[in-house]
Design a protein around this motif. Structure first.
Motif, PDB file in Angstrom:
ATOM      1  N   ALA A  96      -4.431  -4.884  -5.297  1.00  0.00           N
ATOM      2  CA  ALA A  96      -4.583  -3.955  -6.420  1.00  0.00           C
ATOM      3  C   ALA A  96      -6.041  -3.871  -6.861  1.00  0.00           C
ATOM      4  CB  ALA A  96      -3.705  -4.410  -7.586  1.00  0.00           C
ATOM      5  N   ALA A  97      -6.741  -5.011  -6.865  1.00  0.00           N
ATOM      6  CA  ALA A  97      -8.160  -5.012  -7.236  1.00  0.00           C
ATOM      7  C   ALA A  97      -8.999  -4.260  -6.203  1.00  0.00           C
ATOM      8  CB  ALA A  97      -8.649  -6.449  -7.373  1.00  0.00           C
ATOM      9  N   GLN A  98      -8.636  -4.401  -4.910  1.00  0.00           N
ATOM     10  CA  GLN A  98      -9.359  -3.689  -3.846  1.00  0.00           C
ATOM     11  C   GLN A  98      -9.211  -2.172  -4.000  1.00  0.00           C
ATOM     12  OE1 GLN A  98     -10.797  -5.762  -1.234  1.00  0.00           O
ATOM     13  NE2 GLN A  98     -11.988  -3.936  -0.758  1.00  0.00           N
ATOM     14  N   LEU A  99      -8.018  -1.717  -4.349  1.00  0.00           N
ATOM     15  CA  LEU A  99      -7.794  -0.283  -4.560  1.00  0.00           C
ATOM     16  C   LEU A  99      -8.596   0.237  -5.755  1.00  0.00           C
ATOM     17  CD1 LEU A  99      -3.931  -0.175  -3.971  1.00  0.00           C
ATOM     18  CD2 LEU A  99      -5.669   0.849  -2.491  1.00  0.00           C
ATOM     19  N   ARG A 100      -8.692  -0.571  -6.798  1.00  0.00           N
ATOM     20  CA  ARG A 100      -9.472  -0.162  -7.971  1.00  0.00           C
ATOM     21  C   ARG A 100     -10.952  -0.021  -7.623  1.00  0.00           C
ATOM     22  NH1 ARG A 100      -7.810  -4.647 -10.733  1.00  0.00           N
ATOM     23  NH2 ARG A 100      -5.568  -4.593 -11.035  1.00  0.00           N
ATOM     24  N   LEU A 101     -11.453  -0.948  -6.793  1.00  0.00           N
ATOM     25  CA  LEU A 101     -12.860  -0.881  -6.379  1.00  0.00           C
ATOM     26  C   LEU A 101     -13.132   0.368  -5.532  1.00  0.00           C
ATOM     27  CD1 LEU A 101     -13.480  -4.626  -5.477  1.00  0.00           C
ATOM     28  CD2 LEU A 101     -14.538  -3.387  -7.357  1.00  0.00           C
ATOM     29  N   LYS A 102     -12.205   0.702  -4.633  1.00  0.00           N
ATOM     30  CA  LYS A 102     -12.376   1.891  -3.793  1.00  0.00           C
ATOM     31  C   LYS A 102     -12.353   3.159  -4.637  1.00  0.00           C
ATOM     32  CE  LYS A 102     -10.626   0.201   0.627  1.00  0.00           C
ATOM     33  NZ  LYS A 102      -9.542   0.305   1.646  1.00  0.00           N
ATOM     34  N   ALA A 103     -11.464   3.190  -5.640  1.00  0.00           N
ATOM     35  CA  ALA A 103     -11.392   4.357  -6.527  1.00  0.00           C
ATOM     36  C   ALA A 103     -12.686   4.520  -7.320  1.00  0.00           C
ATOM     37  CB  ALA A 103     -10.210   4.216  -7.477  1.00  0.00           C
ATOM     38  N   ALA A 104     -13.341   3.399  -7.638  1.00  0.00           N
ATOM     39  CA  ALA A 104     -14.614   3.457  -8.377  1.00  0.00           C
ATOM     40  C   ALA A 104     -15.804   3.741  -7.465  1.00  0.00           C
ATOM     41  CB  ALA A 104     -14.834   2.149  -9.120  1.00  0.00           C
TER      42      ALA A 104
ATOM     43  N   ALA B 260       3.565 -18.120  -4.678  1.00  0.00           N
ATOM     44  CA  ALA B 260       2.265 -18.013  -5.347  1.00  0.00           C
ATOM     45  C   ALA B 260       1.256 -17.281  -4.470  1.00  0.00           C
ATOM     46  CB  ALA B 260       1.756 -19.406  -5.697  1.00  0.00           C
ATOM     47  N   GLN B 261       1.305 -17.519  -3.162  1.00  0.00           N
ATOM     48  CA  GLN B 261       0.385 -16.851  -2.242  1.00  0.00           C
ATOM     49  C   GLN B 261       0.650 -15.346  -2.202  1.00  0.00           C
ATOM     50  OE1 GLN B 261       0.351 -18.716   1.556  1.00  0.00           O
ATOM     51  NE2 GLN B 261      -1.388 -17.548   2.341  1.00  0.00           N
ATOM     52  N   LYS B 262       1.920 -14.949  -2.238  1.00  0.00           N
ATOM     53  CA  LYS B 262       2.263 -13.524  -2.254  1.00  0.00           C
ATOM     54  C   LYS B 262       1.749 -12.855  -3.525  1.00  0.00           C
ATOM     55  CE  LYS B 262       6.417 -13.707   0.626  1.00  0.00           C
ATOM     56  NZ  LYS B 262       7.900 -13.600   0.637  1.00  0.00           N
ATOM     57  N   ARG B 263       1.890 -13.545  -4.648  1.00  0.00           N
ATOM     58  CA  ARG B 263       1.393 -12.986  -5.908  1.00  0.00           C
ATOM     59  C   ARG B 263      -0.123 -12.795  -5.870  1.00  0.00           C
ATOM     60  NH1 ARG B 263       5.211 -16.568  -8.264  1.00  0.00           N
ATOM     61  NH2 ARG B 263       3.579 -18.100  -8.715  1.00  0.00           N
ATOM     62  N   ARG B 264      -0.828 -13.781  -5.311  1.00  0.00           N
ATOM     63  CA  ARG B 264      -2.292 -13.675  -5.225  1.00  0.00           C
ATOM     64  C   ARG B 264      -2.712 -12.510  -4.331  1.00  0.00           C
ATOM     65  NH1 ARG B 264      -2.273 -19.072  -3.468  1.00  0.00           N
ATOM     66  NH2 ARG B 264      -1.882 -20.488  -5.193  1.00  0.00           N
ATOM     67  N   SER B 265      -2.027 -12.354  -3.194  1.00  0.00           N
ATOM     68  CA  SER B 265      -2.382 -11.270  -2.265  1.00  0.00           C
ATOM     69  C   SER B 265      -2.124  -9.898  -2.893  1.00  0.00           C
ATOM     70  CB  SER B 265      -1.585 -11.413  -0.966  1.00  0.00           C
ATOM     71  OG  SER B 265      -0.199 -11.310  -1.239  1.00  0.00           O
ATOM     72  N   LYS B 266      -1.034  -9.766  -3.676  1.00  0.00           N
ATOM     73  CA  LYS B 266      -0.741  -8.494  -4.346  1.00  0.00           C
ATOM     74  C   LYS B 266      -1.806  -8.152  -5.376  1.00  0.00           C
ATOM     75  CE  LYS B 266       4.287  -8.257  -3.899  1.00  0.00           C
ATOM     76  NZ  LYS B 266       5.583  -8.315  -4.619  1.00  0.00           N
ATOM     77  N   SER B 267      -2.212  -9.146  -6.154  1.00  0.00           N
ATOM     78  CA  SER B 267      -3.243  -8.898  -7.171  1.00  0.00           C
ATOM     79  C   SER B 267      -4.577  -8.535  -6.528  1.00  0.00           C
ATOM     80  CB  SER B 267      -3.405 -10.132  -8.064  1.00  0.00           C
ATOM     81  OG  SER B 267      -3.838 -11.240  -7.300  1.00  0.00           O
TER      82      SER B 267
ATOM     83  N   PRO C 245     -12.080 -11.714  -0.592  1.00  0.00           N
ATOM     84  CA  PRO C 245     -11.607 -12.761   0.328  1.00  0.00           C
ATOM     85  C   PRO C 245     -10.088 -12.891   0.281  1.00  0.00           C
ATOM     86  CG  PRO C 245     -12.556 -13.753  -1.627  1.00  0.00           C
ATOM     87  CD  PRO C 245     -12.823 -12.281  -1.732  1.00  0.00           C
ATOM     88  N   VAL C 246      -9.507 -13.128   1.447  1.00  0.00           N
ATOM     89  CA  VAL C 246      -8.052 -13.290   1.543  1.00  0.00           C
ATOM     90  C   VAL C 246      -7.694 -14.699   1.097  1.00  0.00           C
ATOM     91  CG1 VAL C 246      -6.066 -13.237   3.105  1.00  0.00           C
ATOM     92  CG2 VAL C 246      -7.987 -11.666   3.447  1.00  0.00           C
TER      93      VAL C 246
END
Length: 242
Positions: free
Chosen positions: A216-224, A206-213, A231-232
């Motif tokens: 992906a959200a961090q990359l979307r913010l940088k692209a915008a 579950a922790q790995k899934r949360r970190s992956k999501s 937070p980790v």
């Protein structure tokens, strides 16, 4: 004199009655003897008939087929295949809410004989997913139904219909209609799964899934063009200090 005459008459009457009784008893005895006589067995008659047929077939050159019951598995499979009816499945998508199994059956019976109807539903809630299968016994009927209903507007939704090349597993066998899954049993099972104590392996997954999501959200913010550090995620269980 009168007494002698009476005696003679009674004697004659008794003799006549005795003769009648003997005549009645004779056919009964004969019938018993006839019953006791052994009857000819049927097996001999069957054997004679079989050899007569064999001689006739040898003369004509044809083969005899066995009339007895077949116990081989291959022959049983062949009979089952013969009994299986061919089905031509029509897939209907973007179905409006309220147009379920019974409604589909009543509506598509106007085209021809409907063998099975299956609506795709969620196993947990029992709600429909918006598409269904309808099986016909004739290919031409299925094609006509697909042509007429493709693009048909129904309750602000446009249907899309097409005839499938091969029927899915759910349409190959089973009853005409299937009962809707109950919500109570599935909700209780899901609640038990959620309340179950998580093991270490499940927690790490579950922790790995949360970190992956989050990545992906961090990359979307940088692209915008937004600079923000998310937070980790931390594990719920605190690791023991050494």
């Amino acid at each position: 004199m009168t007494g002698d005459k009476k005696r003679k008459r009674t004697g004659v009457m008794e003799a006549k009655e005795a003769d009648k009784v003997k005549e009645v008893e004779k056919p009964k005895a004969e019938s018993k003897e006839e019953k006791q006589e052994p009857r000819p067995k049927r097996t001999k008659q069957k054997v004679e008939r079989y050899f007569d047929k064999k001689e006739k077939t040898q003369e004509t050159g044809t083969s005899i087929q066995s009339t007895g019951p077949s116990n081989s598995k291959s022959e049983k499979k062949k009979t089952n295949k013969r009994r299986a009816r061919p089905i031509y499945v029509l897939k209907i998508s973007s179905i409006p809410y309220g147009f379920f199994e019974k409604q589909l059956l009543k509506y598509f019976l106007q085209f021809g004989q409907v063998i099975r109807v299956r609506v795709s539903r969620n196993k947990k809630t029992g709600n429909h997913r918006g598409w269904a299968y309808v099986g016909f016994d004739d290919k031409t009927v299925a094609e006509i139904a697909a042509e007429t209903m493709d693009g048909y507007l129904m309750f602000n939704k446009r249907l899309s219909c097409r005839v499938m090349d091969a029927p899915p597993l759910c349409m190959k066998s089973g009853p005409r209609l299937v009962s809707v899954p109950s919500k109570r049993g599935t909700t209780i099972k899901d609640a038990k799964k959620r309340l179950k104590q998580q093991t270490e392996q499940n927690e790490t997954k579950a922790q790995k899934r949360r970190s992956k999501s989050l990545e992906a959200a961090q990359l979307r913010l940088k692209a915008a063009g937004i600079e923000y550090d998310l937070p980790v995620p931390s594990s719920s269980k605190e690791k023991p200090q050494k």
